[in-house]
Scaffold this motif. Sequence first.
Motif, PDB file in Angstrom:
ATOM      1  N   MET A 275       0.826  -1.198   0.000  1.00 41.37           N
ATOM      2  CA  MET A 275       0.000   0.000   0.000  1.00 41.37           C
ATOM      3  C   MET A 275       0.858   1.245   0.000  1.00 41.37           C
ATOM      4  SD  MET A 275      -3.094   0.332   2.650  1.00 41.37           S
ATOM      5  CE  MET A 275      -4.298   1.621   2.598  1.00 41.37           C
ATOM      6  N   ASN A 276       0.474   2.242  -0.777  1.00 42.29           N
ATOM      7  CA  ASN A 276       1.133   3.543  -0.718  1.00 42.29           C
ATOM      8  C   ASN A 276       0.095   4.530  -0.210  1.00 42.29           C
ATOM      9  OD1 ASN A 276       2.410   6.025  -1.229  1.00 42.29           O
ATOM     10  ND2 ASN A 276       1.523   6.087  -3.278  1.00 42.29           N
ATOM     11  N   ASP A 277       0.179   4.881   1.080  1.00 44.59           N
ATOM     12  CA  ASP A 277      -0.807   5.828   1.611  1.00 44.59           C
ATOM     13  C   ASP A 277      -0.138   7.032   2.262  1.00 44.59           C
ATOM     14  OD1 ASP A 277       0.275   4.545   3.747  1.00 44.59           O
ATOM     15  OD2 ASP A 277      -1.611   4.055   4.741  1.00 44.59           O
ATOM     16  N   LYS A 278       1.184   7.163   2.036  1.00 45.18           N
ATOM     17  CA  LYS A 278       1.914   8.277   2.665  1.00 45.18           C
ATOM     18  C   LYS A 278       2.001   9.494   1.755  1.00 45.18           C
ATOM     19  CE  LYS A 278       3.286   6.167   6.507  1.00 45.18           C
ATOM     20  NZ  LYS A 278       2.279   5.124   6.498  1.00 45.18           N
ATOM     21  N   CYS A 279       1.671   9.283   0.487  1.00 47.85           N
ATOM     22  CA  CYS A 279       1.878  10.351  -0.491  1.00 47.85           C
ATOM     23  C   CYS A 279       0.770  10.287  -1.535  1.00 47.85           C
ATOM     24  CB  CYS A 279       3.245  10.128  -1.147  1.00 47.85           C
ATOM     25  SG  CYS A 279       3.532  11.166  -2.571  1.00 47.85           S
ATOM     26  N   ALA A 280       0.339  11.430  -2.006  1.00 45.76           N
ATOM     27  CA  ALA A 280      -0.781  11.467  -2.957  1.00 45.76           C
ATOM     28  C   ALA A 280      -0.380  11.086  -4.381  1.00 45.76           C
ATOM     29  CB  ALA A 280      -1.382  12.870  -2.972  1.00 45.76           C
ATOM     30  N   ALA A 281       0.931  11.006  -4.657  1.00 42.01           N
ATOM     31  CA  ALA A 281       1.377  10.720  -6.028  1.00 42.01           C
ATOM     32  C   ALA A 281       0.788   9.408  -6.529  1.00 42.01           C
ATOM     33  CB  ALA A 281       2.891  10.668  -6.083  1.00 42.01           C
ATOM     34  N   GLY A 282       0.251   9.438  -7.740  1.00 42.65           N
ATOM     35  CA  GLY A 282      -0.288   8.222  -8.332  1.00 42.65           C
ATOM     36  C   GLY A 282      -1.723   7.933  -7.941  1.00 42.65           C
ATOM     37  N   THR A 283      -2.331   8.800  -7.137  1.00 42.26           N
ATOM     38  CA  THR A 283      -3.710   8.560  -6.700  1.00 42.26           C
ATOM     39  C   THR A 283      -4.696   9.420  -7.503  1.00 42.26           C
ATOM     40  OG1 THR A 283      -3.666  10.344  -5.073  1.00 42.26           O
ATOM     41  CG2 THR A 283      -2.882   8.186  -4.335  1.00 42.26           C
ATOM     42  N   GLY A 284      -5.973   9.247  -7.193  1.00 46.60           N
ATOM     43  CA  GLY A 284      -7.002  10.065  -7.831  1.00 46.60           C
ATOM     44  C   GLY A 284      -6.791  11.542  -7.555  1.00 46.60           C
ATOM     45  N   ARG A 285      -6.372  11.845  -6.329  1.00 44.31           N
ATOM     46  CA  ARG A 285      -6.125  13.240  -5.935  1.00 44.31           C
ATOM     47  C   ARG A 285      -5.025  13.851  -6.822  1.00 44.31           C
ATOM     48  NH1 ARG A 285      -9.551  15.363  -2.828  1.00 44.31           N
ATOM     49  NH2 ARG A 285      -9.147  14.315  -0.871  1.00 44.31           N
ATOM     50  N   PHE A 286      -3.968  13.098  -7.052  1.00 45.55           N
ATOM     51  CA  PHE A 286      -2.851  13.532  -7.892  1.00 45.55           C
ATOM     52  C   PHE A 286      -3.365  13.887  -9.290  1.00 45.55           C
ATOM     53  CE2 PHE A 286       0.466  12.314 -11.000  1.00 45.55           C
ATOM     54  CZ  PHE A 286       1.526  13.104 -10.574  1.00 45.55           C
ATOM     55  N   LEU A 287      -4.206  13.006  -9.861  1.00 44.53           N
ATOM     56  CA  LEU A 287      -4.731  13.249 -11.212  1.00 44.53           C
ATOM     57  C   LEU A 287      -5.677  14.450 -11.231  1.00 44.53           C
ATOM     58  CD1 LEU A 287      -5.255   9.535 -12.213  1.00 44.53           C
ATOM     59  CD2 LEU A 287      -3.575  11.094 -13.206  1.00 44.53           C
ATOM     60  N   ASP A 288      -6.406  14.662 -10.135  1.00 43.63           N
ATOM     61  CA  ASP A 288      -7.276  15.852 -10.024  1.00 43.63           C
ATOM     62  C   ASP A 288      -6.444  17.132 -10.111  1.00 43.63           C
ATOM     63  OD1 ASP A 288      -9.542  14.332  -9.726  1.00 43.63           O
ATOM     64  OD2 ASP A 288      -9.645  14.520  -7.536  1.00 43.63           O
ATOM     65  N   VAL A 289      -5.322  17.117  -9.381  1.00 44.17           N
ATOM     66  CA  VAL A 289      -4.425  18.291  -9.362  1.00 44.17           C
ATOM     67  C   VAL A 289      -3.871  18.537 -10.769  1.00 44.17           C
ATOM     68  CG1 VAL A 289      -2.217  19.195  -8.498  1.00 44.17           C
ATOM     69  CG2 VAL A 289      -3.818  18.087  -6.919  1.00 44.17           C
ATOM     70  N   MET A 290      -3.399  17.464 -11.416  1.00 43.76           N
ATOM     71  CA  MET A 290      -2.819  17.594 -12.764  1.00 43.76           C
ATOM     72  C   MET A 290      -3.854  18.105 -13.769  1.00 43.76           C
ATOM     73  SD  MET A 290       0.303  16.802 -12.378  1.00 43.76           S
ATOM     74  CE  MET A 290       0.504  17.031 -10.641  1.00 43.76           C
ATOM     75  N   ALA A 291      -5.081  17.590 -13.667  1.00 39.92           N
ATOM     76  CA  ALA A 291      -6.146  18.022 -14.590  1.00 39.92           C
ATOM     77  C   ALA A 291      -6.446  19.507 -14.388  1.00 39.92           C
ATOM     78  CB  ALA A 291      -7.404  17.187 -14.361  1.00 39.92           C
ATOM     79  N   ARG A 292      -6.427  19.937 -13.134  1.00 42.08           N
ATOM     80  CA  ARG A 292      -6.708  21.346 -12.841  1.00 42.08           C
ATOM     81  C   ARG A 292      -5.625  22.248 -13.443  1.00 42.08           C
ATOM     82  NH1 ARG A 292      -6.125  21.605  -7.457  1.00 42.08           N
ATOM     83  NH2 ARG A 292      -4.278  22.898  -7.570  1.00 42.08           N
ATOM     84  N   VAL A 293      -4.366  21.849 -13.288  1.00 45.41           N
ATOM     85  CA  VAL A 293      -3.247  22.638 -13.830  1.00 45.41           C
ATOM     86  C   VAL A 293      -3.345  22.703 -15.364  1.00 45.41           C
ATOM     87  CG1 VAL A 293      -0.728  22.704 -14.097  1.00 45.41           C
ATOM     88  CG2 VAL A 293      -1.721  22.104 -11.900  1.00 45.41           C
ATOM     89  N   LEU A 294      -3.750  21.577 -15.957  1.00 47.63           N
ATOM     90  CA  LEU A 294      -3.830  21.500 -17.422  1.00 47.63           C
ATOM     91  C   LEU A 294      -5.135  22.091 -17.975  1.00 47.63           C
ATOM     92  CD1 LEU A 294      -2.406  17.901 -17.660  1.00 47.63           C
ATOM     93  CD2 LEU A 294      -1.394  19.858 -18.833  1.00 47.63           C
TER      94      LEU A 294
END
Length: 265
Positions: free
Chosen positions: A124-143
């Motif tokens: 499990m990777n739960d220490k960092c948002a990278a690679g998660t839905g939240r990460f993709l939300d941030v990237m979509a917002r920037v783009l």
Amino acid sequence: MKDIYTLGIDIGSTASKCVILKNGTEIAAKSLISVGAGTSGPQRAIEDVLENAGMTHDDMAYVLATGYGRNSLDHVADKQMSELSCHAQGAYFLFPDVRTVIDIGGQDVKILRVENGNLINFQMNDKCAAGTGRFLDVMARVLEVKVEDLGALSAQSTKHVGISSTCTVFAESEVISQLAQATDKRDIIKGIHTSVAGRVAGLAHRVGIQDKVVMTGGVAQNTGIVSALEEQLEHEVFTSPLTQYVGALGAAVFAYRLYQKENKA
């Protein structure tokens, strides 16, 4: 013989999902509210699924809660259970030959090794948002694109653009820098997907990948991530239209089993 209805509730960090099962085998109703733990989402999802089924809470033989916010449902659920077990069981319900489950949620990434629906091992990777839905939300917002369009846009990419940062903050800076250089958004999105897939594949290799590989969670609706994962893992990755309901589905299956056990049915 009287039909037995069980309710599985999966409260994630970004969405609340419910599934009602009839006799442990047939989906009678489902609901999804796109806000999760700590909001009105869980209650709304429960109200919606009961309304969709034309039933009340009293018609449920057993209610089981899972997910990030499961402990907030003491007043509603008969029992809580880990989302790891519920995702394994839900994936097995949809794909009886599943051996590896890749679940990318709003805030974490889980890789499960499954045998006959039982959880054998996980990472499990739960220490960092990278690679998660939240990460993709941030990237979509920037783009300045919609999250649901990411898959289709990355499929139109014609040039490799490397996004090397695995940290959300640094990746955001990297994407802004690429945009400043007039790099095509579609190529940037493909680069983001490749970066996410690389991170997830690294986690998956620690568990050991065996066919059939099934992807669950909201991010499984992103075809760009699915194809990038297939490339990195060198395995076909299967998804279901019910991908967001897998945890709730597994919870409803366990609810049925617990009801049978407690009532010696």
